[in-house]
Design an enzyme around this catalytic site. Structure first.
Site, mmCIF file in Angstrom:
data_model
loop_
_atom_site.group_PDB
_atom_site.id
_atom_site.type_symbol
_atom_site.label_atom_id
_atom_site.label_comp_id
_atom_site.label_asym_id
_atom_site.label_seq_id
_atom_site.Cartn_x
_atom_site.Cartn_y
_atom_site.Cartn_z
ATOM 1 N N ASP A 124 0.842 -1.208 0.029
ATOM 2 C CA ASP A 124 -0.116 -0.034 0.032
ATOM 3 C C ASP A 124 0.955 1.260 -0.088
ATOM 4 O OD1 ASP A 124 -1.408 -2.158 1.029
ATOM 5 O OD2 ASP A 124 -2.068 -1.211 2.613
ATOM 6 N N GLU A 291 -10.347 -2.250 4.271
ATOM 7 C CA GLU A 291 -9.019 -1.961 4.669
ATOM 8 C C GLU A 291 -9.044 -0.543 4.049
ATOM 9 O OE1 GLU A 291 -6.590 -6.005 4.743
ATOM 10 O OE2 GLU A 291 -6.509 -5.101 2.721
ATOM 11 N N TRP A 383 -3.632 -9.140 -3.723
ATOM 12 C CA TRP A 383 -3.193 -10.083 -2.943
ATOM 13 C C TRP A 383 -3.242 -11.698 -3.305
ATOM 14 C CZ3 TRP A 383 0.039 -8.870 0.427
ATOM 15 C CH2 TRP A 383 0.026 -7.618 1.087
#
Ligand code: FRU
Length: 549
Positions: A124, A291, A383
């Site tokens: 990120d 998230e 991911w």
């Protein structure tokens, strides 16, 4: 080249290395398939730091640096390596020197105009802010390998959002844990970072707590607040704080991801936080954990009848898994926010995605961007396979910078995404064929098909269906797709009306496709064995520009 170090094996599972007094870097040989061992820095019997490192057992894939500068000259400096058999190749291949570029691999999939770490793993974007002409970007970083772990915040700066200068590590793990995602604010000239510290408990699971750190030198160095952590809870997945000053209520607000909801807090000083409300139950997609939130107002000017401006709040919610094509993606909600509560204006079942590709995650905006811009970067991976993509000494890049706005289609308001204007400044000469770093414009009039290919027969097929109002990209035959079953795929986006011009940005291992008007964005990785140098277009006019990097 420096000589190998003397290693004194102490026990089967523990070896002790005594570094020389000169040579800033101790180069650790890595084998990605090896299990994680522990590398500890010990001074005079005290453990100063410890990292998980895949020390090479049989073969060396690449090197990572252990920076000894902070410890040089300290009494009895020892590096203790645990859980690595004493006969392992890493002990013979340790190197100590001052060369920051030691054993750097020239990788064919290193993007040319996207931000990447020189070595190591990145996920990120964190704490992005603009101040005094500089764009600051921090990111989730593992300095000790090209797979996720040992989370630090590393820092890069840029004056044009394209050329980035590596500023090194800004936040290192401490007793509260490793440095997970978070954000920065600019407050009366100072920079304050708020981040999640995440650590395993001795009883299983992780504890996540919110901490702050201050910088008086514009974000180069941070001092962690002695009263950390500033916000704790018993919840699992309690992370990724995004504080911001809310002029409407003259207070700090904070949005934080907790499980599958977003929590909103307020504060007078960034240290004490009052819970205000939660958003998310039954809204949008819940296929995974929520998230990396963001919350900001955008304005929309309606041409008719009298140039009316409407302000709406946008809540960005990154979700993993649950993305439209599997794995991670960025959904968002449009509504109102009064400093206490976010109210979504759509029906709960409505799900909106910011980008319809597979490699667009953890999108957040720069704080304090000039000219009221809302400029974002995404992490260009997923991911599902981020740890397996075929690069070696580094993994992952950020997307090109994009600016957000609002548009309406039918009853709904959506967020528009266009490449930031800085991308025009790097447009180079016109080219006859696609290159490994180029922008391709396709003016379309109705149906269109675009095929990018190379001499190896590898290809990416894109189709704009004007009748269905969709755009799709097929990367099933794009090159190396073997490293994950989740990689080969076709992604499809709604175009919310007709497309007049497509803008495609190619950079060695990525394709970012945009409707020039901002109604569609699609970001996908590709790993061709040689660059696509051929383009065939049906139903459109092509112009190719090189990109100056
Ligand atoms: C999102 C994320 C965040 C977390 C970070 C850890 O990709 O899982 O929620 O803070 O990565 O690296």
């Amino acid at each position: 080249m420096a000589k190998a170090q003397t290693v004194i094996p102490q026990a089967c599972e523990q070896s002790i290395v005594t570094p020389k007094n000169t040579g800033r870097y101790l180069w650790l040989p890595i084998q990605e398939s090896a299990p994680e061992g522990k590398v500890q820095v010990i001074v005079n019997g005290m453990l100063l730091m410890e990292q998980n490192v895949r020390m090479a057992r049989e073969q060396v894939d690449y090197y990572v640096a252990l920076d000894l500068q902070p410890y040089h000259g300290k009494e009895a400096l020892r590096i203790c390596v645990q859980n690595v058999p004493t006969g392992s190749v890493c002990f013979k291949k340790l190197v100590q020197n001052d060369d920051a570029d030691y054993a750097l691999i020239d990788e064919k999939f290193r993007p040319l105009y996207h931000h990447t770490p020189k070595r190591g793993w990145m996920n990120d974007p964190n704490g992005m802010f603009y101040k005094d002409g500089t764009w600051n970007l921090y990111y989730q970083y593992n300095p000790y390998g090209s797979m996720w772990g040992n989370m630090h915040w590393a820092h890069s700066t840029s004056t044009d959002l394209i050329h980035w200068k590596n500023e090194g590590v800004a936040l290192t793990p401490d007793v509260w844990g490793t440095m997970f995602s978070g954000s920065c604010v600019v407050d009366r000239g100072n920079v304050v970072a708020m981040y999640t510290a995440s650590r395993p408990t001795p009883f299983g699971g992780d504890v996540q707590a919110q901490c702050i750190a201050f910088s008086n030198d514009g974000g180069k160095t941070f001092t962690k607040y002695e009263g950390n952590p500033v916000l704790t809870a018993e919840d699992k997945d309690f992370r990724d704080p995004r504080p911001f000053w809310n002029e409407d209520v003259k207070a700090w607000n904070l949005i934080l991801a907790v499980g599958q909801e977003m929590r909103i807090y307020s504060s007078p000083d960034l240290k004490t936080w009052k819970y205000e409300s939660s958003f998310g139950k039954e809204y949008g997609n819940h296929g995974g954990v929520w998230e990396c939130p963001d919350l900001f107002p955008l304005t929309q000017t309606t041409k008719q009848p009298n140039d009316q401006t409407t302000k709406k709040w946008v809540l960005l919610c990154n979700i993993n898994p649950g993305g439209p094509f599997g794995g991670s993606a960025t959904q968002y909600f449009v509504g109102q926010f009064d400093g206490h509560k976010f109210t979504c204006e759509s029906m709960p079942k409505v799900t909106k995605w910011l980008d319809y590709g597979k490699d667009h995650y953890a999108t957040v905006s720069f704080y304090n961007a000039p000219d009221n811009r809302h400029t974002v970067l995404a992490w260009m991976s997923n991911w599902q396979y981020a740890n397996q993509v075929p690069t070696k000494q580094f993994r992952s890049a950020n997307s090109i910078p994009r600016d957000l706005g609002l548009f309406t289609c039918g009853e709904e308001t959506y967020v528009s995404v266009v490449p930031s204007k800085e991308m025009l400044a790097v447009r180079g000469a016109k080219a006859k064929k696609p290159t490994e770093a180029c922008e391709i414009l396709v003016d379309v009039k109705g149906q269109a098909e675009i095929v990018l290919s190379n001499a190896k027969g590898e290809q990416v097929i894109m189709k704009y269906d004007a009748a269905k109002q969709t755009f799709c990209m097929d990367r099933t035959k794009s090159g190396d797709v073997s490293f994950s079953e989740a990689f080969p795929c076709v992604t499809t986006a709604p175009t919310y009306g007709q497309i007049k011009q497509l803008r495609l940005f190619i950079d060695r291992c990525s394709i970012e496709a945009f409707d020039a008007d901002g109604k569609m964005a699609m970001t996908n990785l590709v790993f061709p064995s040689e660059p696509y140098n051929n383009i065939k277009v049906k139903g459109g006019k092509v112009t190719i520009y090189e990109i100056k990097y």
